[in-house]
Design a protein around this motif. Structure first.
Motif, PDB file in Angstrom:
ATOM      1  N   GLU A 305       0.818  -1.075   0.056  1.00  0.00           N
ATOM      2  CA  GLU A 305       0.099  -0.014   0.042  1.00  0.00           C
ATOM      3  C   GLU A 305       0.896   1.327  -0.068  1.00  0.00           C
ATOM      4  O   GLU A 305       0.724   2.302  -0.649  1.00  0.00           O
ATOM      5  CB  GLU A 305      -0.879   0.159   1.285  1.00  0.00           C
ATOM      6  CG  GLU A 305      -2.128  -1.037   1.250  1.00  0.00           C
ATOM      7  CD  GLU A 305      -2.840  -0.785   2.399  1.00  0.00           C
ATOM      8  OE1 GLU A 305      -3.012   0.283   2.807  1.00  0.00           O
ATOM      9  OE2 GLU A 305      -3.454  -1.898   3.057  1.00  0.00           O
ATOM     10  N   VAL A 308       2.309   1.607  -3.568  1.00  0.00           N
ATOM     11  CA  VAL A 308       1.339   2.104  -4.674  1.00  0.00           C
ATOM     12  C   VAL A 308       0.979   3.729  -4.414  1.00  0.00           C
ATOM     13  O   VAL A 308       1.156   4.506  -5.274  1.00  0.00           O
ATOM     14  CB  VAL A 308       0.091   1.307  -4.408  1.00  0.00           C
ATOM     15  CG1 VAL A 308      -0.999   2.178  -5.161  1.00  0.00           C
ATOM     16  CG2 VAL A 308       0.372   0.214  -5.019  1.00  0.00           C
ATOM     17  N   TYR A 309       0.932   3.993  -2.912  1.00  0.00           N
ATOM     18  CA  TYR A 309       0.526   5.516  -2.842  1.00  0.00           C
ATOM     19  C   TYR A 309       1.708   6.389  -3.148  1.00  0.00           C
ATOM     20  O   TYR A 309       1.701   7.300  -3.606  1.00  0.00           O
ATOM     21  CB  TYR A 309       0.407   5.719  -1.174  1.00  0.00           C
ATOM     22  CG  TYR A 309       0.041   7.008  -0.493  1.00  0.00           C
ATOM     23  CD1 TYR A 309      -1.272   7.608  -1.018  1.00  0.00           C
ATOM     24  CD2 TYR A 309       0.887   7.958  -0.205  1.00  0.00           C
ATOM     25  CE1 TYR A 309      -1.783   8.907  -0.491  1.00  0.00           C
ATOM     26  CE2 TYR A 309       0.490   8.848   0.633  1.00  0.00           C
ATOM     27  CZ  TYR A 309      -0.778   9.574   0.087  1.00  0.00           C
ATOM     28  OH  TYR A 309      -0.894  10.658   0.659  1.00  0.00           O
ATOM     29  N   THR A 311       4.284   5.897  -5.139  1.00  0.00           N
ATOM     30  CA  THR A 311       4.453   5.864  -6.629  1.00  0.00           C
ATOM     31  C   THR A 311       3.499   6.982  -7.186  1.00  0.00           C
ATOM     32  O   THR A 311       4.006   7.693  -7.912  1.00  0.00           O
ATOM     33  CB  THR A 311       4.296   4.500  -7.218  1.00  0.00           C
ATOM     34  OG1 THR A 311       5.062   3.620  -6.591  1.00  0.00           O
ATOM     35  CG2 THR A 311       4.545   4.217  -8.572  1.00  0.00           C
ATOM     36  N   LYS A 312       2.327   6.819  -6.932  1.00  0.00           N
ATOM     37  CA  LYS A 312       1.176   7.717  -7.368  1.00  0.00           C
ATOM     38  C   LYS A 312       1.653   9.104  -7.063  1.00  0.00           C
ATOM     39  O   LYS A 312       1.896  10.265  -7.733  1.00  0.00           O
ATOM     40  CB  LYS A 312      -0.031   7.493  -7.012  1.00  0.00           C
ATOM     41  CG  LYS A 312      -1.158   7.955  -7.548  1.00  0.00           C
ATOM     42  CD  LYS A 312      -2.679   7.452  -7.087  1.00  0.00           C
ATOM     43  CE  LYS A 312      -3.645   8.588  -7.195  1.00  0.00           C
ATOM     44  NZ  LYS A 312      -4.224   8.918  -6.031  1.00  0.00           N
ATOM     45  N   LYS A 313       2.152   9.466  -5.631  1.00  0.00           N
ATOM     46  CA  LYS A 313       2.391  10.817  -5.252  1.00  0.00           C
ATOM     47  C   LYS A 313       3.647  11.353  -5.774  1.00  0.00           C
ATOM     48  O   LYS A 313       3.965  12.568  -6.459  1.00  0.00           O
ATOM     49  CB  LYS A 313       2.559  10.762  -3.800  1.00  0.00           C
ATOM     50  CG  LYS A 313       1.430  10.530  -2.924  1.00  0.00           C
ATOM     51  CD  LYS A 313       0.306  11.829  -2.931  1.00  0.00           C
ATOM     52  CE  LYS A 313       0.935  12.905  -1.910  1.00  0.00           C
ATOM     53  NZ  LYS A 313      -0.040  13.964  -1.700  1.00  0.00           N
ATOM     54  N   LEU A 315       5.085  10.664  -8.953  1.00  0.00           N
ATOM     55  CA  LEU A 315       4.722  10.854 -10.265  1.00  0.00           C
ATOM     56  C   LEU A 315       4.079  12.055 -10.547  1.00  0.00           C
ATOM     57  O   LEU A 315       4.269  12.670 -11.669  1.00  0.00           O
ATOM     58  CB  LEU A 315       4.147   9.538 -10.759  1.00  0.00           C
ATOM     59  CG  LEU A 315       5.101   8.434 -10.949  1.00  0.00           C
ATOM     60  CD1 LEU A 315       4.365   7.160 -11.586  1.00  0.00           C
ATOM     61  CD2 LEU A 315       6.272   8.552 -11.859  1.00  0.00           C
ATOM     62  N   GLN A 316       3.710  12.891  -9.461  1.00  0.00           N
ATOM     63  CA  GLN A 316       2.878  13.987  -9.573  1.00  0.00           C
ATOM     64  C   GLN A 316       4.040  15.104  -9.620  1.00  0.00           C
ATOM     65  O   GLN A 316       3.600  16.211  -9.944  1.00  0.00           O
ATOM     66  CB  GLN A 316       1.958  14.143  -8.694  1.00  0.00           C
ATOM     67  CG  GLN A 316       0.475  13.435  -8.691  1.00  0.00           C
ATOM     68  CD  GLN A 316      -0.204  13.202  -7.599  1.00  0.00           C
ATOM     69  OE1 GLN A 316      -0.067  13.923  -6.328  1.00  0.00           O
ATOM     70  NE2 GLN A 316      -1.254  12.561  -7.603  1.00  0.00           N
ATOM     71  N   THR A 325      10.376  -0.245 -12.891  1.00  0.00           N
ATOM     72  CA  THR A 325       8.896  -0.337 -12.918  1.00  0.00           C
ATOM     73  C   THR A 325       8.517  -1.730 -13.336  1.00  0.00           C
ATOM     74  O   THR A 325       7.436  -1.746 -14.008  1.00  0.00           O
ATOM     75  CB  THR A 325       8.480   0.725 -14.113  1.00  0.00           C
ATOM     76  OG1 THR A 325       9.254   0.381 -15.243  1.00  0.00           O
ATOM     77  CG2 THR A 325       8.613   2.009 -13.718  1.00  0.00           C
ATOM     78  N   SER A 331       8.882  -2.616  -1.781  1.00  0.00           N
ATOM     79  CA  SER A 331       8.647  -1.088  -1.381  1.00  0.00           C
ATOM     80  C   SER A 331       9.940  -0.165  -1.606  1.00  0.00           C
ATOM     81  O   SER A 331      10.430   0.419  -0.750  1.00  0.00           O
ATOM     82  CB  SER A 331       8.048  -1.014  -0.208  1.00  0.00           C
ATOM     83  OG  SER A 331       8.631  -1.870   0.954  1.00  0.00           O
ATOM     84  N   ASP A 390       3.813  11.885   2.312  1.00  0.00           N
ATOM     85  CA  ASP A 390       3.672  13.330   2.066  1.00  0.00           C
ATOM     86  C   ASP A 390       4.475  14.220   2.137  1.00  0.00           C
ATOM     87  O   ASP A 390       5.110  15.295   1.656  1.00  0.00           O
ATOM     88  CB  ASP A 390       2.211  13.733   2.785  1.00  0.00           C
ATOM     89  CG  ASP A 390       1.109  12.971   2.559  1.00  0.00           C
ATOM     90  OD1 ASP A 390       1.026  12.182   1.349  1.00  0.00           O
ATOM     91  OD2 ASP A 390       0.052  12.848   3.031  1.00  0.00           O
TER      92      ASP A 390
END
Ligand code: C6P
Length: 404
Positions: A305, A308-309, A311-313, A315-316, A325, A331, A390
């Motif tokens: 988890e 995934v979180y 990676t998404k953050k 890539l922003q 990839t 992790s 974050d």
């Protein structure tokens, strides 16, 4: 389920500050932090039963010997090996690999072939190069694709009757890729080759069943599994370990010594010359108990988890590129932002309390493959939080603004 509040309370270091900011420790692939039970175990040994092992009839020595051998049994159970004497205590993964590489010298000839992969840590490259220099054996390398996955068809092409040994990591330290080791082992066995799996990066996340894998050798380091530094394991199948000559000579590894001739002790002691890290081995047993109580399925699910979180953050962030990839990953996220040097990013975010590794991660061939000097590597453990991710992203945005 991981009770994150409870888990974090187990790790005293997580309460400290770095440069006036709360510590955000994201360098778990380099070494894990230690729970209080492990620290207590070290203190307990030195406070209450410090003595050398296998040497004395006195009470302290027997207490220490029992605790040390109990730890070996815990390690055996954890990795599901057939016998406890197939677990050799070493000082770490590097030491375990060097043991096998040195001991194999007399069994290789000019023209024999050794296969490794393009995503190995230097520990799983250099000892085999040295073995090749000693014997005239040839090193072959399984290439990787852009996602950082092994190209298995190329592995098929490399395997032949000349292949004597195959050495692959289960998880890449620089990319996080989880390799299909069962397939790799089975294919090598068809050609009669022995396989060593480097479990340094997988063992903190995946509990392997070494008998089911039918692997010949497996190595790992305690310090990546919440245990102390200076302790590692080498698992080897009994028949192979019996065939190999000792690695180092000294006390503990002998049956009888005269000036004319020495006979060697049985397994595992044949490979355990000198006084080991007794407190460290006992504390490693405690670390395994701690992790098993949390449950490796729970650990893997929570860390996924986080992956995934994160990676998404990440890539922003504009200009951020992730290296590694693969579909199956632990992790670990390696990345660069535009053409900013990873050291500069690492230095700035450290000022904000965030600890990541920067550089080539002792895997220079991977950096050469991607034509980069290095990466920033954030590696997450079960005691990290979404909030820490974050904080990492905020810190990276600040570093990017300062450096571009
Ligand atoms: N990787 C990292 O930051 P030792 O140092 O002997 O405990 O482990 C060596 C080793 C071997 N194989 C792999 C796949 C590894 O990741 C490591 C250690 C750390 O990535 C320190 S360089």
């Amino acid at each position: 389920m991981i009770d994150i509040k409870k888990v974090r309370a187990d790790f005293p270091i997580l309460k400290r500050k770095i440069n006036g900011k709360p510590l955000v420790y994201l360098d778990n692939a380099a070494t894990s932090q230690k729970p209080q039970v492990v620290i207590d175990s070290l203190v307990d040994y030195y406070t209450n039963y410090n003595a050398n092992i296998h040497r004395g009839v006195h009470t302290l020595s027997q207490l220490a010997t029992d605790a040390f051998e109990q730890a070996r049994i815990k390690i055996q159970k954890h990795f599901n090996t057939k016998h406890n004497y197939e677990i050799i205590i070493t000082s770490g993964t590097t030491d375990s690999i060097n043991l096998v590489a040195t001991s194999f010298t007399q069994f290789l000839q000019k023209g024999d072939e050794i296969i490794i992969s393009a995503m190995e840590h230097h520990s799983n490259i250099v000892p085999w190069q040295m073995l090749c220099q000693r014997t005239g054996a040839i090193l072959k390398v399984i290439p990787i694709n852009e996602n950082g996955e092994l190209i298995l068809e190329e592995y098929d092409n490399l395997l032949s009757n000349k292949t004597k040994l195959v050495f692959v990591n289960h998880v890449s330290n620089a990319l996080g890729t989880i390799n299909p080791i069962k397939k790799i082992i089975d294919k090598a066995h068809k050609f009669g080759a022995s396989v060593l799996i480097d479990g340094a990066q997988s063992s903190p996340h995946i509990k392997p069943d070494l008998q089911a894998l039918d692997v010949d050798f497996y190595v790992a380091s305690a310090h990546k599994l919440c245990g102390p530094t200076g302790v590692g394991i080498l698992y080897g199948k009994e028949a192979l370990l019996n065939k190999l000559p000792p690695y180092q000579g000294g006390g503990e590894m002998i049956k009888q010594v005269t000036f004319e001739k020495t006979t060697y002790a049985d397994l595992p002691y044949k490979f355990e010359a000198g006084t080991p890290n007794i407190a460290g081995v006992i504390a490693f047993g405690v670390a395994l108990d701690y992790l098993n109580e949390l449950g490796f399925d729970n650990i893997a699910a929570y860390e996924n988890e986080l992956l995934v979180y994160a990676t998404k953050k990440l890539l922003q962030i504009e200009g951020l590129k992730i290296y590694g990839t693969a579909k199956n990953k632990t992790s670990v996220i390696s990345f660069n932002i535009a053409n900013i040097h990873p050291y500069d990013i690492g230095t700035i975010i450290d000022k904000l309390g965030i600890e990541v590794r920067t550089g080539h991660h002792c895997a220079q061939p991977i950096m050469d493959f991607y034509k980069i000097p290095g990466t920033v590597r954030a590696s997450f453990s079960f005691y990290n939080t979404f909030k820490e991710i974050d904080l990492l992203v905020d810190a990276l945005q600040k570093a990017k603004a300062m450096l571009s």
